[in-house]
Design a protein around this motif. Sequence first.
Motif, mmCIF file in Angstrom:
data_model
loop_
_atom_site.group_PDB
_atom_site.id
_atom_site.type_symbol
_atom_site.label_atom_id
_atom_site.label_comp_id
_atom_site.label_asym_id
_atom_site.label_seq_id
_atom_site.Cartn_x
_atom_site.Cartn_y
_atom_site.Cartn_z
ATOM 1 N N UNK A 168 29.809 -26.583 49.802
ATOM 2 C CA UNK A 168 30.711 -25.721 50.703
ATOM 3 C C UNK A 168 31.206 -24.264 49.718
ATOM 4 N N UNK A 169 31.865 -24.641 48.666
ATOM 5 C CA UNK A 169 32.509 -23.488 47.856
ATOM 6 C C UNK A 169 31.996 -23.142 46.860
ATOM 7 N N UNK A 170 31.437 -23.991 45.782
ATOM 8 C CA UNK A 170 30.740 -23.542 44.326
ATOM 9 C C UNK A 170 29.415 -22.917 44.373
ATOM 10 N N UNK A 171 28.499 -23.594 45.142
ATOM 11 C CA UNK A 171 27.078 -22.963 45.268
ATOM 12 C C UNK A 171 27.228 -21.404 45.693
ATOM 13 N N UNK A 172 27.809 -21.175 46.833
ATOM 14 C CA UNK A 172 27.737 -19.902 47.325
ATOM 15 C C UNK A 172 28.481 -18.693 46.235
ATOM 16 N N UNK A 173 29.580 -19.324 45.736
ATOM 17 C CA UNK A 173 30.180 -18.350 44.846
ATOM 18 C C UNK A 173 29.273 -17.982 43.578
ATOM 19 N N UNK A 174 28.565 -19.208 43.242
ATOM 20 C CA UNK A 174 27.701 -19.059 41.599
ATOM 21 C C UNK A 174 26.805 -18.197 42.093
ATOM 22 N N UNK A 175 25.986 -18.376 43.411
ATOM 23 C CA UNK A 175 24.798 -17.283 43.849
ATOM 24 C C UNK A 175 25.285 -15.813 43.814
ATOM 25 N N UNK A 176 26.478 -15.807 44.661
ATOM 26 C CA UNK A 176 26.830 -14.540 44.781
ATOM 27 C C UNK A 176 27.646 -13.724 43.578
ATOM 28 N N UNK A 177 28.286 -14.398 42.733
ATOM 29 C CA UNK A 177 28.996 -13.677 41.530
ATOM 30 C C UNK A 177 28.671 -14.052 40.221
ATOM 31 N N UNK A 178 27.955 -15.198 40.056
ATOM 32 C CA UNK A 178 27.647 -15.614 38.420
ATOM 33 C C UNK A 178 26.360 -16.444 38.642
ATOM 34 N N UNK A 179 25.246 -15.645 38.900
ATOM 35 C CA UNK A 179 24.037 -16.186 38.953
ATOM 36 C C UNK A 179 23.701 -17.010 37.601
ATOM 37 N N UNK A 180 24.224 -16.488 36.606
ATOM 38 C CA UNK A 180 23.704 -16.922 35.219
ATOM 39 C C UNK A 180 24.264 -18.490 34.924
ATOM 40 N N UNK A 181 25.147 -18.892 36.010
ATOM 41 C CA UNK A 181 25.552 -20.276 35.978
ATOM 42 C C UNK A 181 24.705 -21.166 36.943
ATOM 43 N N UNK A 182 23.680 -20.736 37.535
ATOM 44 C CA UNK A 182 22.842 -21.366 38.367
ATOM 45 C C UNK A 182 22.093 -22.732 37.723
ATOM 46 N N UNK A 183 21.579 -22.366 36.714
ATOM 47 C CA UNK A 183 21.079 -23.263 35.907
ATOM 48 C C UNK A 183 21.892 -24.809 35.528
ATOM 49 N N UNK A 184 22.979 -24.302 35.049
ATOM 50 C CA UNK A 184 23.918 -25.339 34.857
ATOM 51 C C UNK A 184 24.554 -25.914 35.930
#
Length: 177
Positions: A149-165
């Motif tokens: 709900x809250x983390x994946x959308x944030x990572x995709x939008x604001x910090x894609x470098x953390x997608x792998x983690x």
Amino acid sequence: AGRVGKLKLKRAQQADAARVRLACCGQEGVFNPYYALLGARLCGSHRELRFALQCAFWDEFKALDGASLHRAANLAKLLAQLLGRAALPLLTLRVVAWASLRPRAVFFWQVFFTELLQLEPAMMRAAMAPLQEFANAELRDGVMLFVGRHLRPLIVQKNPALSEALEELVALTISTD
């Protein structure tokens, strides 16, 4: 940490000391990693101080609605660092009502997980490994609800470098029991 540990604090004083550490950390201009280092040392050598700090965080979780964004961010980073250093157990999160988080709590947990994902991969894996245990299914489900709900959308939008983690965190939630 050595001097604080030698104080022989009574139970009520230990709780006060934990709350004071959180209050000081929350008031810093920017997150100061010293609080995580000190907390990890104290928790590592004094089981009762570890429990007092865990209880202080539980109180903070209840009071998030009234916390400033600044305080919430600093305490979220501190909690992530303490879990990453194995100073506090992941079960500290078991009291969180993941399905009914209010906006300030969502912010707190977004900061927490973003900080956690930035730790060394081995630290993050060790901190989150208990999610794989069958006994922690409810916590695992809550964390996965939050991630979706809250983390994946944030990572995709604001910090894609953390997608792998983030994907590694998700992989850790697959029960091995």
